[in-house]
Scaffold this motif. Structure first.
Motif, mmCIF file in Angstrom:
data_model
loop_
_atom_site.group_PDB
_atom_site.id
_atom_site.type_symbol
_atom_site.label_atom_id
_atom_site.label_comp_id
_atom_site.label_asym_id
_atom_site.label_seq_id
_atom_site.Cartn_x
_atom_site.Cartn_y
_atom_site.Cartn_z
ATOM 1 N N ILE A 189 -0.374 -0.491 0.531
ATOM 2 C CA ILE A 189 -0.769 0.828 1.017
ATOM 3 C C ILE A 189 0.397 1.449 1.779
ATOM 4 O O ILE A 189 1.212 0.744 2.367
ATOM 5 N N SER A 190 0.449 2.768 1.724
ATOM 6 C CA SER A 190 1.509 3.497 2.416
ATOM 7 C C SER A 190 0.903 4.355 3.520
ATOM 8 O O SER A 190 -0.317 4.575 3.567
ATOM 9 N N LYS A 216 -4.027 10.440 3.791
ATOM 10 C CA LYS A 216 -4.921 11.050 2.796
ATOM 11 C C LYS A 216 -6.359 10.577 2.999
ATOM 12 O O LYS A 216 -7.296 11.376 2.968
ATOM 13 N N PHE A 217 -6.535 9.275 3.228
ATOM 14 C CA PHE A 217 -7.869 8.721 3.430
ATOM 15 C C PHE A 217 -8.529 9.301 4.677
ATOM 16 O O PHE A 217 -9.699 9.695 4.649
ATOM 17 N N HIS A 260 4.945 1.068 4.783
ATOM 18 C CA HIS A 260 4.235 0.360 3.716
ATOM 19 C C HIS A 260 3.716 -0.982 4.223
ATOM 20 O O HIS A 260 4.414 -1.668 4.972
ATOM 21 N N ILE A 297 -9.415 2.153 0.634
ATOM 22 C CA ILE A 297 -8.228 2.825 0.087
ATOM 23 C C ILE A 297 -7.886 2.252 -1.286
ATOM 24 O O ILE A 297 -7.611 2.994 -2.223
ATOM 25 N N LEU A 298 -7.924 0.925 -1.414
ATOM 26 C CA LEU A 298 -7.551 0.287 -2.678
ATOM 27 C C LEU A 298 -8.481 0.683 -3.820
ATOM 28 O O LEU A 298 -8.055 0.731 -4.977
ATOM 29 N N ASP A 303 -1.079 7.021 1.994
ATOM 30 C CA ASP A 303 -2.438 6.621 1.606
ATOM 31 C C ASP A 303 -3.383 6.702 2.794
ATOM 32 O O ASP A 303 -4.519 7.166 2.671
ATOM 33 N N LEU A 304 -2.907 6.241 3.950
ATOM 34 C CA LEU A 304 -3.741 6.266 5.156
ATOM 35 C C LEU A 304 -4.059 7.691 5.589
ATOM 36 O O LEU A 304 -5.216 8.012 5.890
ATOM 37 N N ASN A 320 -9.521 3.530 -4.543
ATOM 38 C CA ASN A 320 -9.115 4.816 -5.101
ATOM 39 C C ASN A 320 -7.659 4.850 -5.542
ATOM 40 O O ASN A 320 -7.136 5.911 -5.865
ATOM 41 N N LYS A 321 -7.007 3.691 -5.548
ATOM 42 C CA LYS A 321 -5.596 3.610 -5.948
ATOM 43 C C LYS A 321 -5.476 2.864 -7.262
ATOM 44 O O LYS A 321 -6.327 2.061 -7.612
#
Length: 142
Positions: A116-117, A123-124, A103, A7-8, A120-121, A10-11
């Protein structure tokens, strides 16, 4: 295994934070300017807490406190759950669900490297499922 590191990658690497003596009003201004719903509370590199829109609603507005005069240290959540880059996506979702939080700060050793929120999870997971479906469709049609 899919992890926080995925995830990180792509952030944005930006970490938004305030110090414990920041006024709630100033913290809200940062949140509005950055279009975010949570801020880390840091003293130097030490993570002290998190301040969220939920904290604002419950600890300031509903208690009739002044946003201008109240310090973040008096409104933040200090009992934090953190994860590291190797934490699985499934475990993050489990922590967020069980603790009713949206979060998770990400630490590598003692250093905060991101947050991460739940968004984010989600979406991933959706993107990951989409890729799996495409791979299965490709396999079936070949």
């Amino acid at each position: 295994m899919k992890t926080v590191k995925n995830i990180l990658q792509n952030k944005s690497a930006s970490i938004y934070s305030v110090n414990p003596d920041t006024s709630v009003l100033d913290a809200l201004q940062v949140m509005m300017d950055k279009n975010i719903s949570a801020l880390l509370v840091m003293e130097g590199i030490d993570l002290k807490g998190i301040f969220t829109e939920r904290d604002y609603a419950r600890k300031i507005i509903l208690k009739g406190k002044s946003s201008k005069e109240t310090k973040i240290k008096d409104a933040m959540t200090s009992d934090l759950k953190t994860v590291n880059p190797g934490t699985s996506i499934d475990l993050c979702m489990q922590i967020m669900t069980e603790k009713h939080i949206r979060h998770l700060p990400v630490k590598e050793g003692n250093q905060v490297i991101g947050m991460i929120s739940i968004g984010d999870l989600v979406k991933f997971v959706i993107e990951d499922q989409k890729q799996t479906i495409e791979q299965l469709q490709s396999y079936i049609s070949s």
